[in-house]
Design a protein around this motif. Sequence first.
Motif, PDB file in Angstrom:
ATOM      1  N   GLY A   1       0.637  -1.179  -0.012  1.00 34.83           N
ATOM      2  CA  GLY A   1       0.019   0.046   0.078  1.00 34.83           C
ATOM      3  C   GLY A   1       0.843   1.221   0.150  1.00 34.83           C
ATOM      4  N   TYR A   2       1.744   1.167   0.808  1.00 32.13           N
ATOM      5  CA  TYR A   2       2.802   2.246   0.749  1.00 32.13           C
ATOM      6  C   TYR A   2       3.382   2.607  -0.457  1.00 32.13           C
TER       7      TYR A   2
ATOM      8  N   LEU B   1       0.985   3.934  -3.074  1.00 29.05           N
ATOM      9  CA  LEU B   1       0.602   5.526  -2.863  1.00 29.05           C
ATOM     10  C   LEU B   1       1.823   6.150  -2.931  1.00 29.05           C
ATOM     11  N   ALA B   2       3.094   5.939  -2.717  1.00 31.38           N
ATOM     12  CA  ALA B   2       4.189   6.438  -2.769  1.00 31.38           C
ATOM     13  C   ALA B   2       4.289   7.092  -4.467  1.00 31.38           C
ATOM     14  N   TRP B   3       4.166   6.082  -5.274  1.00 30.94           N
ATOM     15  CA  TRP B   3       4.324   6.050  -6.670  1.00 30.94           C
ATOM     16  C   TRP B   3       3.198   6.952  -7.243  1.00 30.94           C
TER      17      TRP B   3
ATOM     18  N   TYR C   1      -2.212  12.639  -1.916  1.00 32.94           N
ATOM     19  CA  TYR C   1      -1.108  12.802  -0.869  1.00 32.94           C
ATOM     20  C   TYR C   1      -1.766  12.431   0.772  1.00 32.94           C
ATOM     21  N   PHE C   2      -2.875  12.897   0.797  1.00 32.11           N
ATOM     22  CA  PHE C   2      -3.482  12.436   2.183  1.00 32.11           C
ATOM     23  C   PHE C   2      -3.577  11.170   2.433  1.00 32.11           C
ATOM     24  N   ILE C   3      -3.980  10.233   1.510  1.00 29.41           N
ATOM     25  CA  ILE C   3      -4.131   8.875   1.721  1.00 29.41           C
ATOM     26  C   ILE C   3      -2.816   8.242   1.758  1.00 29.41           C
TER      27      ILE C   3
ATOM     28  N   ALA D   1       2.069   6.195   7.413  1.00 35.33           N
ATOM     29  CA  ALA D   1       1.923   6.013   8.978  1.00 35.33           C
ATOM     30  C   ALA D   1       1.784   4.874   9.543  1.00 35.33           C
ATOM     31  N   ASN D   2       0.695   4.099   8.643  1.00 33.19           N
ATOM     32  CA  ASN D   2       0.318   2.796   8.964  1.00 33.19           C
ATOM     33  C   ASN D   2       1.587   1.780   9.032  1.00 33.19           C
ATOM     34  N   LEU D   3       2.251   1.786   7.973  1.00 33.32           N
ATOM     35  CA  LEU D   3       3.580   1.366   7.777  1.00 33.32           C
ATOM     36  C   LEU D   3       4.489   1.482   8.806  1.00 33.32           C
TER      37      LEU D   3
END
Length: 119
Positions: A26-27, A30-32, A68-70, A76-78
């Motif tokens: 997920g990280y 979302l980073a990409w 960016y919010f997601i 933070a979860n990771l």
Amino acid sequence: MSAPETPDAHTQPTVPVDKLRKALLGYRVLAWTTGVWLIALCYEMVLKYVVKVEDPPTWIGVVHGWVYFIYLMFTANLAVKVRWPIAKTVGVLLAGTIPLLGIIVEQVQTRELKTRFNL
């Protein structure tokens, strides 16, 4: 007779490995995604302020803001699951605000986590 060695708490995830893999995926996604939308936002800014296009697409900034919010939530979860220190967590969170840096940091962190947790 020596005492048995205990693994360093910093190297142990707080969750099972399968949940850690999902959090890492997920990280990464979302980073990409954040990086691509940030590049699009920079393109919009160049059109507006350098090329002086009268009506550039303004919705790109809105989409990037939500993505960016997601990204912040997934990162933070990771960070909680892999026990990153707060300074590192903040650094990775802020990497998503600089074009291409979020993607580079994602590559470095993914490599480090795969090695650290044998993913």
